[in-house]
Design an enzyme around this catalytic site. Structure first.
Site, mmCIF file in Angstrom:
data_model
loop_
_atom_site.group_PDB
_atom_site.id
_atom_site.type_symbol
_atom_site.label_atom_id
_atom_site.label_comp_id
_atom_site.label_asym_id
_atom_site.label_seq_id
_atom_site.Cartn_x
_atom_site.Cartn_y
_atom_site.Cartn_z
ATOM 1 N N HIS A 114 0.849 -1.192 0.000
ATOM 2 C CA HIS A 114 0.000 0.000 0.000
ATOM 3 C C HIS A 114 0.886 1.244 0.000
ATOM 4 O O HIS A 114 1.891 1.304 0.708
ATOM 5 C CB HIS A 114 -0.904 0.050 1.230
ATOM 6 C CG HIS A 114 -1.745 1.291 1.280
ATOM 7 N ND1 HIS A 114 -2.911 1.417 0.576
ATOM 8 C CD2 HIS A 114 -1.551 2.481 1.910
ATOM 9 C CE1 HIS A 114 -3.420 2.628 0.784
ATOM 10 N NE2 HIS A 114 -2.609 3.278 1.586
ATOM 11 N N ASP A 132 -15.625 1.993 7.132
ATOM 12 C CA ASP A 132 -14.567 2.940 6.783
ATOM 13 C C ASP A 132 -15.028 3.919 5.714
ATOM 14 O O ASP A 132 -14.638 5.087 5.731
ATOM 15 C CB ASP A 132 -13.319 2.191 6.304
ATOM 16 C CG ASP A 132 -12.233 3.144 5.845
ATOM 17 O OD1 ASP A 132 -11.733 3.924 6.675
ATOM 18 O OD2 ASP A 132 -11.904 3.137 4.642
ATOM 19 N N ARG A 152 -14.614 12.284 7.524
ATOM 20 C CA ARG A 152 -13.277 12.864 7.714
ATOM 21 C C ARG A 152 -12.991 13.886 6.629
ATOM 22 O O ARG A 152 -12.446 14.962 6.896
ATOM 23 C CB ARG A 152 -12.212 11.771 7.676
ATOM 24 C CG ARG A 152 -12.164 10.877 8.905
ATOM 25 C CD ARG A 152 -11.238 9.694 8.676
ATOM 26 N NE ARG A 152 -9.907 10.116 8.306
ATOM 27 C CZ ARG A 152 -9.045 9.366 7.631
ATOM 28 N NH1 ARG A 152 -9.385 8.159 7.225
ATOM 29 N NH2 ARG A 152 -7.848 9.832 7.345
ATOM 30 N N SER A 206 -8.032 3.351 8.739
ATOM 31 C CA SER A 206 -8.634 3.308 7.411
ATOM 32 C C SER A 206 -7.849 2.386 6.479
ATOM 33 O O SER A 206 -8.424 1.522 5.802
ATOM 34 C CB SER A 206 -8.701 4.716 6.816
ATOM 35 O OG SER A 206 -9.240 4.695 5.514
ATOM 36 N N LYS A 210 -8.723 -2.351 5.826
ATOM 37 C CA LYS A 210 -8.978 -2.961 4.520
ATOM 38 C C LYS A 210 -7.898 -3.976 4.159
ATOM 39 O O LYS A 210 -8.187 -5.027 3.574
ATOM 40 C CB LYS A 210 -9.068 -1.875 3.453
ATOM 41 C CG LYS A 210 -10.272 -0.945 3.635
ATOM 42 C CD LYS A 210 -10.489 -0.040 2.448
ATOM 43 C CE LYS A 210 -9.459 1.084 2.369
ATOM 44 N NZ LYS A 210 -9.669 2.120 3.398
#
Length: 521
Positions: free
Chosen positions: A152, A231, A238, A253, A257
């Site tokens: 990520h 989320d 947010r 967040s 996932k």
């Protein structure tokens, strides 16, 4: 005002609780009590205290039986506002009740703001991450029979690493279910880039993902509706309340996932610099440590690299031009910084998964499959499996380019001292139309021809602008020249950005150079 017994009033309050913030109505509409002027301040205080006590009793009565510990969202907000720690049970209850609709959005908004200013402990962040994960399904990848790993990135400008890394890591023996995102703010989205390939689908179902992983070992897709669904609701709030940069909220967040995805190994690319979410290296290390610890708490082996985003990564910034650059890298060409980062992140995935025993071996595996074409073969297989036009990626030069291409040249040469990555992204966004991702011109973009520290001759090219609107392209020429800081002498080496500055593991942060020395490289 008719007198009501406190018990009846409590029931009335419980039944009349609003599901959304109260609107601005007149006093007459609200039926408020008008107190005679003879009521003293002291009596008013007594009356208000009575109402607070009754409302509090109603809050408890609505929450559950008197034999259980009552849930009070107001109490949790107040405690976090005052900097106190919430328990795992309280965080779980809050997330569950928000998911079910029992807790309204305006109370979650207040909690988000309290978290933004007060922060969360490591235990709270881990609990929030797991609560987010448990709000939906978890994928089970055990049937694949090979290690599964993912990566990520916190996002940047020209960051096309995932386009190369997913098929490369798969070609090295890993299953790679890469859940990716769309463009957010000035940062580009992996899904937007892939969808620049004609016909390419990224909205895969869980069954399609598992089937594709079983068949070819790699899939790049968007978050499904059943993966950490809470989320999505929290992120929208947010975004609307300016609380996106809370490290604890970023951690929960991202990691919820990734944990729900079912992989057991995860590499995190945390960008630093003006073109990144967080500009300071110290902030990036703190975020990286938070995410790594959250991963380890969930039995996901995690490591993070702190990488530079003070200047764009590679040359291409834009959807289709980044796909073209990624294809070049998979043919053993392309910008050296993109290839270096791809190889290092692939090496970490292989080490975490146990498919390589040393950094040198892991690097060798990654470099070999970029040069021998195996990574590109995996990429083609993925494009075909997800409905994309394979001919477009085999011969990208045959795809018609943007309608208007404009070279940007400096009058006086010198050395590039700095490149403003954020402004490059903003120019690219305007060239693409500046609208929603679905409406954007996928072939628009910017090619940054020079890097910090490189020399440019008088009249030399520093960039290329691409777009469908000729006037729009011409308008950005001056802005693009302003992106570059040119000076007559070469910048000092310490002023030239370092591609990878730190590696963060469960043991802590270490300078990248020190890590390489310890690895004998």
């Amino acid at each position: 005002v008719p007198f009501q017994h406190p018990t009846n009033l409590r029931s009335t309050l419980c039944a009349a609780r609003p599901a959304s913030p109260p609107t601005n109505r007149s006093v007459a509409d609200r039926g408020e009590m008008r107190l005679p002027s003879v009521v003293t301040a002291g009596w008013l205080a007594v009356i208000l205290c009575c109402f607070v006590l009754v409302a509090s009793a109603a809050d408890e009565e609505c929450s559950g039986s008197p034999n259980s510990t009552p849930f009070s969202m107001v109490n949790l907000i107040e405690r976090k506002r005052d900097g106190r720690e919430l328990t795992t049970a309280e965080i779980n209850a809050m997330v569950q009740k928000f998911t079910s609709g029992e807790v309204p959005e305006y109370q979650i908004t207040a909690m988000l703001m309290a978290i933004y200013f007060r922060g969360m402990t490591e235990a709270e962040t881990a609990a929030l991450t797991i609560a987010f994960t448990n709000s939906g399904d978890r994928m089970d990848l055990s049937s694949l029979g090979i290690p599964a790993a993912d990566k990520h990135s916190t996002g940047g400008v020209g960051d096309k690493v995932s386009l190369v890394l997913a098929p490369l890591a798969s070609s090295c023996g890993l299953a790679v279910p890469m859940m990716s995102g769309r463009s957010l703010g000035h940062t580009g989205g992996t899904l937007n880039k892939l969808e620049a390939i004609p016909g390419m689908r990224t909205n895969l179902s869980s069954s399609e993902i598992l089937s594709q992983l079983s068949d070819i070992g790699v899939a790049v897709f968007g978050a499904t509706s059943t993966i950490a669904p809470v989320d999505k609701k929290v992120y929208r709030l947010r975004d609307q309340t300016g609380t996106t940069k809370s490290l604890s909220l970023i951690t929960s967040s991202i990691m919820s996932k990734k944990i729900a995805e079912g992989t057991k190994s995860l590499v995190l690319d945390v960008k630093s610099g003006r073109g990144a979410l967080l500009s300071k290296v110290e902030e990036c290390i703190e975020l990286a440590q938070s995410m790594v610890k959250a991963g380890e708490e969930a039995a996901v082996r995690s490591v993070a690299l702190i990488t530079d985003m003070s200047q764009p990564l590679g040359e291409a910034v834009g959807n289709w031009v980044e796909v073209q650059e990624a294809i070049a890298v998979m043919h053993g060409a392309g910008p050296s910084d993109v290839r270096t980062l791809v190889v290092e992140e692939c090496a970490q995935m292989l080490l975490l998964s146990g498919l390589a025993s040393s950094l040198q071996q892991a690097r060798g595996m990654a470099n070999a499959n970029l040069d021998n074409g195996k990574a590109f073969e995996k990429f083609k297989a993925m494009v075909q499996a997800q409905g994309g036009d394979v001919a477009a990626v085999v011969s990208p030069e045959k795809v018609p380019p943007a309608a208007h291409v404009r070279s940007v040249r400096v009058a006086t040469g010198g050395f590039v001292a700095a490149i403003d990555a954020l402004r490059v992204a903003e120019i690219g966004h305007r060239l693409a139309g500046g609208g929603a991702a679905a409406e954007a011109d996928g072939k628009a973009g910017v090619l940054v021809r020079k890097k910090v520290g490189e020399r440019v001759e008088d009249g030399g090219e520093v960039a290329v602008l691409l777009g469908s609107d000729k006037e729009g392209v011409e308008r950005e020429v001056e802005a693009m020249l302003g992106v570059f800081e040119i000076q007559p002498t070469a910048p000092l080496q310490e002023h030239v950005p370092t591609l990878i500055s730190y590696i963060v593991t469960a043991a802590g942060a270490k300078e990248w150079g020190e890590y390489l020395r310890e690895a004998g490289l």
